[in-house]
Design an enzyme around this catalytic site. Structure first.
Site, mmCIF file in Angstrom:
data_model
loop_
_atom_site.group_PDB
_atom_site.id
_atom_site.type_symbol
_atom_site.label_atom_id
_atom_site.label_comp_id
_atom_site.label_asym_id
_atom_site.label_seq_id
_atom_site.Cartn_x
_atom_site.Cartn_y
_atom_site.Cartn_z
ATOM 1 N N LYS A 169 0.863 -1.106 -0.020
ATOM 2 C CA LYS A 169 0.276 -0.153 -0.071
ATOM 3 C C LYS A 169 0.886 1.205 0.152
ATOM 4 C CE LYS A 169 -3.318 2.609 0.247
ATOM 5 N NZ LYS A 169 -3.264 4.011 1.332
ATOM 6 N N HIS A 207 2.218 1.594 -3.375
ATOM 7 C CA HIS A 207 1.042 2.166 -4.265
ATOM 8 C C HIS A 207 0.863 3.601 -4.171
ATOM 9 C CE1 HIS A 207 -3.127 4.063 -4.229
ATOM 10 N NE2 HIS A 207 -3.264 3.196 -5.247
ATOM 11 N N ASN A 208 1.185 4.409 -2.911
ATOM 12 C CA ASN A 208 1.100 5.543 -2.804
ATOM 13 C C ASN A 208 2.186 6.522 -3.142
ATOM 14 O OD1 ASN A 208 -1.162 4.809 -1.142
ATOM 15 N ND2 ASN A 208 -0.954 6.379 0.319
#
Ligand code: 2AM
Length: 484
Positions: free
Chosen positions: A185, A188-189
């Protein structure tokens, strides 16, 4: 031990939490809810949750008693201390095999620590990325869970039901052990930071050649029909077309040019530095936000520091296509770097990551969702071993095709004095990665000169180290024998 009816419990009734609960209820699950400020439980039950399969607890005890076994408790509270505090509150009320899930934006190192801690108490732990903002949480987010592998079968049905779908497949799969979900995650950011910066550079260049925001909006609308088809390009075209009701001007022209950030981009770059992976585009994206934030200094400097006076005299239509190609090629480099980072992290933290699965999770629901991720998914298809995405035939041919445009755009930006750090660092990475020989030979010589750090030779096997007596004094002592 009491045995309730709820399939899952969720603590933290802010917007993301509420929307996830409603999404779960829509998919036929019974959900129990709790919140630190207990009045929000009753508010929620009386309003948004009314008539749905949602029950509420007014204390942790009551909340826990509403859950089926093994009890599944998802935390959607502020990252940091609140997560640790709720784990402590929950532990006395949960038993062996119960599962605590953290769905917030936690740092993966915290998740590694919490997973070990909760497992040491005989429970299971999941740290999961949830991306897609409020809208995604309500209608289908991208969900990236990692943690105790034995917990996955107990949450799989719920998570995959509420997740976004791409080509009918859920944008949610098991990522890996302990902190792997939150790591993915975070990456992803970071990639999202890169994508946004590259889009902003394209906008900046098109503005510099005299285009207005609504004209650029049309360009982005066109781009969204091709290789760049993505959520971020789509919203960019909508943003650029929007007029400010107060002034009648394009709203982007009245928005202050100072960027905020919450830290996941920075975490990505810190991890990249720790692991020694060149994640240069995300790094430039973080620093571009930092540079934007020192507005008053920039205003002063703009009066002192002169740039070129050049004006664009080329063919605008050709330039637009060049910018599109530059954006596409830079984006390919950024994703190549992001996947390299995850590969290095997998090695360091002993995760068995499925890169095709990660691309699938990012295809829908999340902020970086795009057609492009389908290509990455294909590139890793069947768990193919990919050394670097740049070397995969599809991306190799895309960068080859884009290269001329990419170089022309950067030359033009330099002539016009328009900063394009993302495009530039992407090209420098591309040129660096494809270089058989880099000037690190000289660098090694410098290190050996002042620090006796030694070097390897091109004509001797790797692993043999040599030292030169550069100045005739200092003898043959090397840094292997003393610390400078
Ligand atoms: P609240 O409604 O009581 O403020 C997002 O902020 C969610 O995290 C909310 O549900 C909020 O609860 C919760 N939260 C924020 N800080 C918290 C803390 N220190 N302890 C517990 N919950 C917290």
């Amino acid at each position: 031990m009491s045995n309730g009816q709820a399939d899952i419990g969720l603590i933290g009734l802010a917007v993301m939490g509420q929307n996830l609960v409603l999404n779960m209820a829509d998919h036929g699950f019974t959900v129990a809810v709790f919140n630190r400020t207990v009045s929000k439980v009753d508010d929620f039950l009386a309003n948004e949750a009314k008539g749905k399969s949602i029950v509420g607890g007014h204390s942790i005890e009551e909340f826990v008693s509403q859950l089926k076994q093994p009890r599944r408790v998802m935390l959607m509270v502020k990252a940091g201390k609140p997560v640790d505090e709720f784990i402590e509150h929950l532990l006395p009320h949960l038993g062996a095999g119960d599962i605590i899930i953290d769905g917030g934006n936690s740092n993966f190192q915290d998740t590694i620590r919490r997973c070990a801690y909760v497992e040491s108490k005989g429970l299971q732990y999941i740290g999961t990325g949830v991306s897609g903002g409020e809208e995604g949480a309500r209608n289908g987010p991208s969900i990236m869970p990692g943690g105790s592998p034995a917990a996955w079968p107990h949450v799989k049905d719920i998570f995959q039901a509420i997740a976004a779908k791409a080509d009918g497949e859920p944008c949610c799969d098991w990522v890996g052990e302990n902190g792997a979900g939150h790591y993915v995650k975070m990456t992803h950011n970071g990639i999202e930071y890169g994508d946004m910066q590259l889009i902003c550079e394209a906008y900046s260049l098109l503005s510099a050649v005299g285009m207005t925001a609504p004209e650029i909006a049309e360009v982005f609308t066109e781009w969204n029909k091709g290789e760049l088809d993505s959520y971020l390009v789509q919203i960019t075209s909508e943003i650029l077309a929007k007029l400010d009701p107060e002034t009648g001007k394009p709203i982007v022209d009245v928005i202050q040019d100072t960027a905020g950030q919450k830290g996941t981009g920075k975490w990505t770059v810190i991890s990249a530095c720790d692991l020694g992976v060149p994640v240069t585009i995300i790094a430039e994206a973080v620093f571009a936000r930092c540079l934007s934030a020192i507005k008053s200094e920039r205003v002063d400097a703009s009066k002192l520091l002169k740039g070129p006076k050049a004006v664009f005299r080329g063919d605008r239509k050709k330039f637009i296509e060049d910018v599109r190609q530059a954006l596409y090629a830079s984006k390919i480099c950024s994703y190549a770097q992001g996947f390299q980072l995850m590969r290095a992290a997998a090695g360091e933290y002993k995760w068995n990551l499925n890169y095709g699965g990660i691309a699938q999770m990012w295809r829908g629901g999340c902020i970086i969702r795009s057609q492009f991720l389908g290509r990455i998914h294909d590139a890793f298809g069947g768990r193919k071993k990919v050394v670097n995405l740049l070397t995969v035939p599809f991306f190799r041919s895309a960068t080859r095709k884009a290269q001329g445009s990419w170089r022309r755009v950067i030359s033009q930006a330099v002539k016009l004095g328009v900063p394009v750090p993302g495009f530039m660092t992407a090209l420098a990475y591309y040129d660096g990665y494809r270089s058989e020989r880099l000037p690190a030979n000289l660098l090694q010589a410098q290190r050996d000169y002042f620090g006796a750090h030694t070097y390897e030779r091109t004509d001797k096997p790797a692993g043999q180290f040599f030292h030169t007596n550069w100045t005739g004094s200092g003898g043959s002592i090397t840094a292997g024998t003393y610390t400078v």
